[in-house]
Design a protein around this motif. Structure first.
Motif, PDB file in Angstrom:
ATOM      1  N   PRO A 166       0.794  -1.244   0.000  1.00  0.00           N
ATOM      2  CA  PRO A 166       0.000   0.000   0.000  1.00  0.00           C
ATOM      3  C   PRO A 166       0.818   1.283   0.000  1.00  0.00           C
ATOM      4  O   PRO A 166       0.374   2.296  -0.535  1.00  0.00           O
ATOM      5  CB  PRO A 166      -0.842  -0.114   1.276  1.00  0.00           C
ATOM      6  CG  PRO A 166      -0.923  -1.569   1.557  1.00  0.00           C
ATOM      7  CD  PRO A 166       0.380  -2.142   1.092  1.00  0.00           C
ATOM      8  N   ASP A 167       2.011   1.259   0.609  1.00  0.00           N
ATOM      9  CA  ASP A 167       2.828   2.475   0.680  1.00  0.00           C
ATOM     10  C   ASP A 167       3.865   2.557  -0.440  1.00  0.00           C
ATOM     11  O   ASP A 167       4.705   3.446  -0.439  1.00  0.00           O
ATOM     12  CB  ASP A 167       3.513   2.583   2.038  1.00  0.00           C
ATOM     13  CG  ASP A 167       4.336   1.349   2.402  1.00  0.00           C
ATOM     14  OD1 ASP A 167       4.512   0.474   1.522  1.00  0.00           O
ATOM     15  OD2 ASP A 167       4.786   1.259   3.555  1.00  0.00           O
ATOM     16  N   TYR A 168       3.814   1.615  -1.393  1.00  0.00           N
ATOM     17  CA  TYR A 168       4.736   1.580  -2.523  1.00  0.00           C
ATOM     18  C   TYR A 168       6.194   1.462  -2.087  1.00  0.00           C
ATOM     19  O   TYR A 168       7.112   1.832  -2.819  1.00  0.00           O
ATOM     20  CB  TYR A 168       4.535   2.786  -3.436  1.00  0.00           C
ATOM     21  CG  TYR A 168       3.761   2.435  -4.678  1.00  0.00           C
ATOM     22  CD1 TYR A 168       4.357   2.478  -5.940  1.00  0.00           C
ATOM     23  CD2 TYR A 168       2.438   2.020  -4.597  1.00  0.00           C
ATOM     24  CE1 TYR A 168       3.650   2.121  -7.076  1.00  0.00           C
ATOM     25  CE2 TYR A 168       1.723   1.668  -5.723  1.00  0.00           C
ATOM     26  CZ  TYR A 168       2.335   1.713  -6.955  1.00  0.00           C
ATOM     27  OH  TYR A 168       1.645   1.349  -8.086  1.00  0.00           O
ATOM     28  N   LEU A 169       6.419   0.899  -0.910  1.00  0.00           N
ATOM     29  CA  LEU A 169       7.771   0.570  -0.457  1.00  0.00           C
ATOM     30  C   LEU A 169       7.916  -0.942  -0.450  1.00  0.00           C
ATOM     31  O   LEU A 169       6.960  -1.666  -0.154  1.00  0.00           O
ATOM     32  CB  LEU A 169       8.022   1.119   0.946  1.00  0.00           C
ATOM     33  CG  LEU A 169       7.993   2.640   1.117  1.00  0.00           C
ATOM     34  CD1 LEU A 169       8.216   3.013   2.569  1.00  0.00           C
ATOM     35  CD2 LEU A 169       9.045   3.300   0.228  1.00  0.00           C
ATOM     36  N   PRO A 170       9.115  -1.459  -0.749  1.00  0.00           N
ATOM     37  CA  PRO A 170       9.305  -2.904  -0.703  1.00  0.00           C
ATOM     38  C   PRO A 170       9.356  -3.419   0.734  1.00  0.00           C
ATOM     39  O   PRO A 170       9.403  -2.640   1.686  1.00  0.00           O
ATOM     40  CB  PRO A 170      10.655  -3.102  -1.401  1.00  0.00           C
ATOM     41  CG  PRO A 170      11.382  -1.815  -1.192  1.00  0.00           C
ATOM     42  CD  PRO A 170      10.322  -0.745  -1.213  1.00  0.00           C
ATOM     43  N   ALA A 171       9.353  -4.729   0.855  1.00  0.00           N
ATOM     44  CA  ALA A 171       9.549  -5.401   2.141  1.00  0.00           C
ATOM     45  C   ALA A 171      10.920  -6.062   2.101  1.00  0.00           C
ATOM     46  O   ALA A 171      11.145  -6.983   1.316  1.00  0.00           O
ATOM     47  CB  ALA A 171       8.453  -6.426   2.392  1.00  0.00           C
ATOM     48  N   ILE A 172      11.836  -5.569   2.905  1.00  0.00           N
ATOM     49  CA  ILE A 172      13.206  -6.099   2.949  1.00  0.00           C
ATOM     50  C   ILE A 172      13.593  -6.196   4.418  1.00  0.00           C
ATOM     51  O   ILE A 172      13.606  -5.174   5.119  1.00  0.00           O
ATOM     52  CB  ILE A 172      14.210  -5.179   2.223  1.00  0.00           C
ATOM     53  CG1 ILE A 172      13.758  -4.876   0.794  1.00  0.00           C
ATOM     54  CG2 ILE A 172      15.608  -5.791   2.226  1.00  0.00           C
ATOM     55  CD1 ILE A 172      14.584  -3.784   0.114  1.00  0.00           C
ATOM     56  N   GLY A 173      13.893  -7.384   4.904  1.00  0.00           N
ATOM     57  CA  GLY A 173      14.286  -7.467   6.296  1.00  0.00           C
ATOM     58  C   GLY A 173      14.352  -8.886   6.827  1.00  0.00           C
ATOM     59  O   GLY A 173      14.321  -9.868   6.098  1.00  0.00           O
ATOM     60  N   ARG A 174      14.438  -8.962   8.159  1.00  0.00           N
ATOM     61  CA  ARG A 174      14.478 -10.217   8.902  1.00  0.00           C
ATOM     62  C   ARG A 174      13.147 -10.388   9.627  1.00  0.00           C
ATOM     63  O   ARG A 174      12.626  -9.442  10.234  1.00  0.00           O
ATOM     64  CB  ARG A 174      15.619 -10.204   9.919  1.00  0.00           C
ATOM     65  CG  ARG A 174      15.782 -11.507  10.710  1.00  0.00           C
ATOM     66  CD  ARG A 174      16.645 -11.292  11.949  1.00  0.00           C
ATOM     67  NE  ARG A 174      17.998 -10.870  11.608  1.00  0.00           N
ATOM     68  CZ  ARG A 174      19.048 -11.695  11.496  1.00  0.00           C
ATOM     69  NH1 ARG A 174      18.877 -12.990  11.712  1.00  0.00           N
ATOM     70  NH2 ARG A 174      20.245 -11.225  11.198  1.00  0.00           N
ATOM     71  N   SER A 175      12.603 -11.583   9.590  1.00  0.00           N
ATOM     72  CA  SER A 175      11.330 -11.851  10.245  1.00  0.00           C
ATOM     73  C   SER A 175      11.466 -11.754  11.765  1.00  0.00           C
ATOM     74  O   SER A 175      12.460 -12.200  12.343  1.00  0.00           O
ATOM     75  CB  SER A 175      10.826 -13.241   9.866  1.00  0.00           C
ATOM     76  OG  SER A 175       9.705 -13.603  10.650  1.00  0.00           O
ATOM     77  N   ALA A 176      10.444 -11.173  12.383  1.00  0.00           N
ATOM     78  CA  ALA A 176      10.392 -11.144  13.848  1.00  0.00           C
ATOM     79  C   ALA A 176       9.934 -12.484  14.411  1.00  0.00           C
ATOM     80  O   ALA A 176       9.949 -12.686  15.622  1.00  0.00           O
ATOM     81  CB  ALA A 176       9.447 -10.036  14.310  1.00  0.00           C
ATOM     82  N   ARG A 177       9.532 -13.408  13.544  1.00  0.00           N
ATOM     83  CA  ARG A 177       8.999 -14.705  13.992  1.00  0.00           C
ATOM     84  C   ARG A 177      10.022 -15.825  13.937  1.00  0.00           C
ATOM     85  O   ARG A 177       9.798 -16.888  14.515  1.00  0.00           O
ATOM     86  CB  ARG A 177       7.766 -15.061  13.165  1.00  0.00           C
ATOM     87  CG  ARG A 177       6.655 -14.033  13.327  1.00  0.00           C
ATOM     88  CD  ARG A 177       5.377 -14.412  12.642  1.00  0.00           C
ATOM     89  NE  ARG A 177       4.342 -13.439  12.966  1.00  0.00           N
ATOM     90  CZ  ARG A 177       3.557 -13.495  14.037  1.00  0.00           C
ATOM     91  NH1 ARG A 177       3.682 -14.492  14.882  1.00  0.00           N
ATOM     92  NH2 ARG A 177       2.648 -12.552  14.251  1.00  0.00           N
ATOM     93  N   ALA A 178      11.118 -15.607  13.220  1.00  0.00           N
ATOM     94  CA  ALA A 178      12.179 -16.608  13.154  1.00  0.00           C
ATOM     95  C   ALA A 178      13.473 -15.895  12.791  1.00  0.00           C
ATOM     96  O   ALA A 178      13.534 -15.181  11.792  1.00  0.00           O
ATOM     97  CB  ALA A 178      11.849 -17.684  12.125  1.00  0.00           C
TER      98      ALA A 178
END
Length: 302
Positions: free
Chosen positions: A244-256
């Motif tokens: 929705p914000d036109y930004l990618p998702a790049i990172g480390r999961s908070a679940r693992a």
């Protein structure tokens, strides 16, 4: 813009590094691109808008007389105005790039498994049952959403679908950079063996059938502009992964702790692929990434 500018500044240097490392520097063509208008008022407004825009490391200037004359001859009708961008690039052959990347991956010890995979989390670690994995990276475009949603992440992603048509390239100048016909929201790009006209933003389900009216519109634009693209056309539709914000998702999961993700680059997936790879490498190696990844963390969606 504040979040994307540092990331976009990494794009072209990362591509130069990548094609050099896989031994195919000729696949990156750094010849800029052109934006053209056939209406004088649209040309004046468009030129002013681009010259006032934030274009990062890319630079924009009024096209030369020779550029405008060449575009007019290409279309068979006068072009009222154009601008030329410097500091932008294209891939010369997408199929050749794919093959070169696969070859380089395997040559360095990588193994390719062409199968549907499931990701599971147990005791704070992610794994792919049947394969076993020390580290898992979800980098599946629009298909990343169901994978990560199944692991408890909120991923409000939609398919921002685009369409293109391709034709034989023999009648198209080999040295002409990509041309945007802005009044028609269409970009025409010459590859080694084909020329492609692309357009459209269609928000929807990735599995919905393609809308043939989009291809027909593109073919009509090509005909009305008088471009040297002749059928039969090869038709294609693809799904841009858009958040929705036109930004990618790049990172480390908070679940693992060993689960990473890189997707949601909307129109900039090819542009930012190598730069994103550098950022993910830094995360996995636990070194400082070149840019702040806080704006791209999936936790922004709750």
């Amino acid at each position: 813009c504040a979040a994307m500018a540092p990331l976009m500044a990494q794009a072209l240097p990362a591509w130069r590094d990548l094609v050099a490392r896989i031994g195919t520097p000729d696949l990156l063509r750094e010849e800029g691109h052109l934006v053209a208008w056939h209406d004088a008022h649209a040309a004046a407004a468009g030129r002013a808008a681009w010259q006032a825009a934030q274009t990062g490391t890319a630079r924009v200037a009024r096209a030369t007389y020779e550029d405008v004359a060449r575009l007019s001859a290409l279309c068979g009708q006068p072009v009222a105005g154009a601008v030329r961008f410097a500091g932008t690039a294209q891939i010369a052959d997408l199929d050749a790039l794919r093959q070169a990347l696969r070859h380089a991956f395997v040559a360095r010890g990588g193994r390719l498994h062409a199968e549907r995979a499931q990701v599971a989390i147990a005791h704070g670690r992610a794994d792919i049952p049947g394969l076993g994995a020390d580290t898992v990276l979800v980098c599946a475009g629009v298909r990343a959403a169901p994978i990560l949603q199944g692991l408890g992440h909120a991923v409000p992603m939609i398919a921002e679908r685009g369409y293109h048509i391709r034709a034989d390239a023999r009648a198209w100048p080999a040295d002409l950079p990509p041309v945007v016909f802005e009044q028609r929201a269409m970009i025409v790009t010459r590859y080694r063996d084909s020329v492609q006209a692309a357009s459209f933003v269609e928000l929807g389900d990735p599995d919905a059938p393609a809308d043939p009216r989009k291809w027909e519109r593109l073919e009509r634009h090509v005909a009305e502009l008088g471009l040297p693209m002749a059928g039969p056309f090869r038709r294609w539709m693809g799904c841009r992964p858009t958040l929705p914000d036109y930004l990618p998702a790049i990172g480390r999961s908070a679940r693992a702790a060993n689960l990473f993700y890189a997707f949601g680059h909307q129109h900039l997936g090819l542009t930012l692929a190598p730069a994103t790879a550098h950022l993910i490498t830094a995360l996995i190696d636990e070194t400082a990434p070149a840019v702040s990844l806080a704006p791209f963390d999936l936790s922004r969606f709750g």
